[in-house]
Structures are given as C-alpha cells and as structure tokens.
Design a protein around this motif. Structure first.
Motif, PDB file in Angstrom:
ATOM      1  N   GLY A   1      -5.901  -0.974   3.899  1.00 52.68           N
ATOM      2  CA  GLY A   1      -5.218   0.023   3.079  1.00 52.68           C
ATOM      3  C   GLY A   1      -3.867   0.473   3.577  1.00 52.68           C
TER       4      GLY A   1
ATOM      5  N   ARG B   1      -3.428  -4.808   5.986  1.00 55.36           N
ATOM      6  CA  ARG B   1      -3.204  -4.661   4.551  1.00 55.36           C
ATOM      7  C   ARG B   1      -4.517  -4.361   3.814  1.00 55.36           C
ATOM      8  NH1 ARG B   1       0.625  -6.735   1.835  1.00 55.36           N
ATOM      9  NH2 ARG B   1       1.814  -5.334   3.162  1.00 55.36           N
TER      10      ARG B   1
ATOM     11  N   SER C   1     -10.683   1.388   6.094  1.00 54.59           N
ATOM     12  CA  SER C   1     -10.163   2.175   4.979  1.00 54.59           C
ATOM     13  C   SER C   1     -10.950   3.462   4.790  1.00 54.59           C
ATOM     14  CB  SER C   1     -10.203   1.348   3.682  1.00 54.59           C
ATOM     15  OG  SER C   1     -11.538   1.013   3.348  1.00 54.59           O
TER      16      SER C   1
ATOM     17  N   GLN D   1       0.798  -1.225   0.000  1.00 49.40           N
ATOM     18  CA  GLN D   1       0.000   0.000   0.000  1.00 49.40           C
ATOM     19  C   GLN D   1       0.832   1.277   0.000  1.00 49.40           C
ATOM     20  OE1 GLN D   1      -3.007  -0.455  -0.562  1.00 49.40           O
ATOM     21  NE2 GLN D   1      -3.697  -2.361   0.357  1.00 49.40           N
TER      22      GLN D   1
END
Length: 372
Positions: free
Chosen positions: A101, A98, A121, A5
């Motif tokens: 984000g 993960r 996120s 990311q």
C-alpha cells in the motif's frame, strides 16, 4: 490513484513512531517514482519544521508490482554529511512495498535497541529481533519467515556487517545497522491496480516479453539456471544465491564521471541514468522508450511525451546535484565551464533561475542552496 499509492511510510526510529504521509499527485507526473520521488520528498522535508535525521529511503517506481521486465528494483537513498548516495535494490522489495500500500518508506533517526520492522497494509510494527544463537542473517531471515510466513520479502543483516541475506550487500547492511534496524519484513497483502484493464496490460507485456526473449533466447538460457534466483516478475534468473551466505552483490552504485565522453554526451548519459533510477529499471533490460510511455499511461494514467520524459531526467539529475551539494558534497568545479553552462549552474555552482524555470523545479530551492 491506480498504479501508484500516493502514500509514504515514515518510520521514526528515535521515537519508535510510525506514520503515513500523502504525496501530491503532481510529484508523480514530474518525478515518476524511485529516485525522483525520493529526492522531491527530501526537498520538501528541508522546508518543514520536522526535518529528517540522516534518513534512509527505500522507494518503489511506477512499474513496481507489475510483470514489466526489469521493473523489480527499488532505489535506496541515503543522506550523510558527505552528500547523497543512491543504489538499486533488487528482488521483491519494490513489489512488496507497492502491494503493501505504499510507494516507499523512510527510516529516520536510530533505534536504541535492535529492531525488526514488520510492514503490512493492515498495520506496521517495530518488534524485537528474534533471539538467535549464533547470530546469522540467513538464520534471522528463516526465523522471521517462520513467524511471518506470509511475508513476500525479508531483509536481514548481521552485526559484523560482513554478511547479509538476499539482495543486500555490505554497505546497505551497514546503513541499516547504523540505524539499529536488523530486519525488515513486508507482507504484500494488497493488490495491483492500473488505469487500463489489467488483462489488457498483461497481454501487452506478455507479447513484448515473448518477442524480447525470443530475440535474446541465448542470454536467457544462460542465466535461467538451477541455483539462480529471479527478481519479481523477471523471466530469467541472473542472481547467484547460495544458502551458505556467500552472496553476490545486488546493489549498483551510479557513476556519472567519464573523461571519454563529450560534455553533450555526458549530460545525456546523466539524464538517462537518472530516468532509469526513477522507473527504476534493471540494467539487464533496456525498454524501448515507446513502451515506457505506453505503460506509464496504462498504469498511472499520465500521458507523457518523449520530450517530457527527457526533461524529467534532466530535472531529477539537477535536483540530485543541488541536494548532494546541500548535504555536503563538493560543488561542481568552475574548471568545467561548458558543463556548468549546459547544466544551468553559474561559476559558484548555483542554479540559474532560467534553468530552474525551464525544468519546473520549485522556486523555493534557491532558499535552501548556498554553495560554500
């Protein structure tokens, strides 16, 4: 970038402030993720004007959120006046980070009131901990899951530090409580991506997994039993998980001291372990180096050779030793001259410039490190 990311979540508990930081792409090719990425971030922070206050980092690796066996752990990195400490944290945490984000988070400072860190996120919030009586980590987890049913993972701890919910042991719970954090929930509402077609990657991983389980069927059959849990993406449950709170410990603490090894073997073991904590990779799965290189390219797009992978392990361990001593750990003993020579340190415990250049470590590291 696909597979990673390039974003770090920074939570300032002193100011009740949340921010995001972009991480340089180059760091990922040199340090991969997990321990290496966290150490590189700490080094960069030491050169900034807004230095961290005994931070606690939770870092995911490049394979987090994938079905690659053994890829579930996150790495915990804590800083104190006695140096650096790091462990593996199992379960769904790395995948959740993960898929929310990010590639990791850093908890800085201390909250004045107990806080629940809610991550997604779509936004991050610091909330009041649900009021429960009697107070219990498992009850706190259940209440938070009622309030946030979409959360992939919830970490919760108790005030007496004697118990915590899944995947947290006493020491980790104590570190969270010392910062005023009683719970962390993560909603994994993002998606996994990779440089290669996801279907091709899944096909390759499943084929490897099938062959591996076929060879280790006895062990898998022994561990995948009722009453046991599996980490994210793992086919075999090997974690005892009981609802009465009597949990197994889920944190492994690395140890690099062994009088039975030669200096060459010890250096090699230190490098390999450091590399394992960069992926990070569960000790119950030993992935072939060829597969590690193939999957790194498939997920991140980085083409890394076996020699470069070996150098990465040495780079990360060397950076760990330098930061460990900087934060207060004892310097390497001059009574170990051969070890010092192979590691590239002089008799004062300072890194020799030639070694610094060989490992492609930032030259600015010499400005920070001044062994006592």
């Amino acid at each position: 970038m696909a597979g990673i990311q390039e974003r770090l979540l920074r939570i300032d508990l002193n100011q009740s402030n949340v921010s995001e930081e972009r991480l340089p792409r180059k760091w990922y090719s040199q340090y991969l993720g997990g321990l290496g990425l966290g150490l590189r971030y700490l080094l960069e922070d030491l050169q900034s004007t807004s230095s961290l206050d005994e931070p606690l980092l939770i870092m995911a690796g490049p394979f987090a959120g994938t079905p690659i066996p053994g890829s579930a752990p996150a790495v915990l990195i804590s800083v104190s006046k006695k140096g650096l400490h790091y462990d593996m944290l199992y379960g769904n945490v790395a995948a959740a980070i993960r898929l929310a984000g990010f590639d990791g988070m850093v908890l800085n400072g201390k909250s004045l009131a107990p806080v629940w860190v809610a991550i997604a996120s779509q936004g991050i919030a610091l909330k009041a901990v649900p009021d429960l009586e009697p107070e219990n980590a498992l009850d706190t987890e259940a209440k938070i899951r009622d309030l946030t049913p979409e959360a992939l993972t919830v970490l919760a701890v108790e005030e007496d530090k004697s118990r915590s919910n899944e995947y947290l042991e006493v020491d980790m719970g104590g570190q969270l409580l010392s910062k005023g954090v009683k719970a962390i929930s993560i909603v994994a509402d993002g998606k996994f991506d990779s440089e290669r077609n996801v279907k091709d990657l899944l096909r390759d991983v499943n084929l490897y997994l099938f062959n591996s389980i076929k060879q280790k069927s006895e062990r898998v059959n022994q561990t995948a039993m009722p009453g046991r849990k599996s980490c994210f993406g793992c086919p075999g449950g090997c974690i005892d998980y009981q609802r009465d709170g009597q949990e197994a410990n889920f944190v492994l603490t690395p140890s690099f001291s062994s009088k039975q090894l030669s200096v060459e073997a010890l250096v090699r073991e230190e490098n390999n372990r450091s590399l394992k904590y960069c992926l990070p990779s569960c000790p119950k799965w030993t992935l072939p180096q060829k597969k590690i290189l193939e999957w790194l390219e498939a997920i991140t797009g980085f083409v890394i050779t076996a020699d470069e992978l070996e150098i990465t392990g040495a780079r990360v361990f060397t950076l760990y030793k330098i930061l460990d001593m900087y934060y207060g750990a004892k310097p390497i003993s001059p009574a170990q001259p051969e070890y010092l020579r192979q590691r590239g340190f002089n008799e004062r415990g300072a890194l020799i410039i030639d070694k610094l250049e060989q490992l492609s470590l930032p030259a600015s590291i010499t400005n920070l490190f001044n062994p006592k």
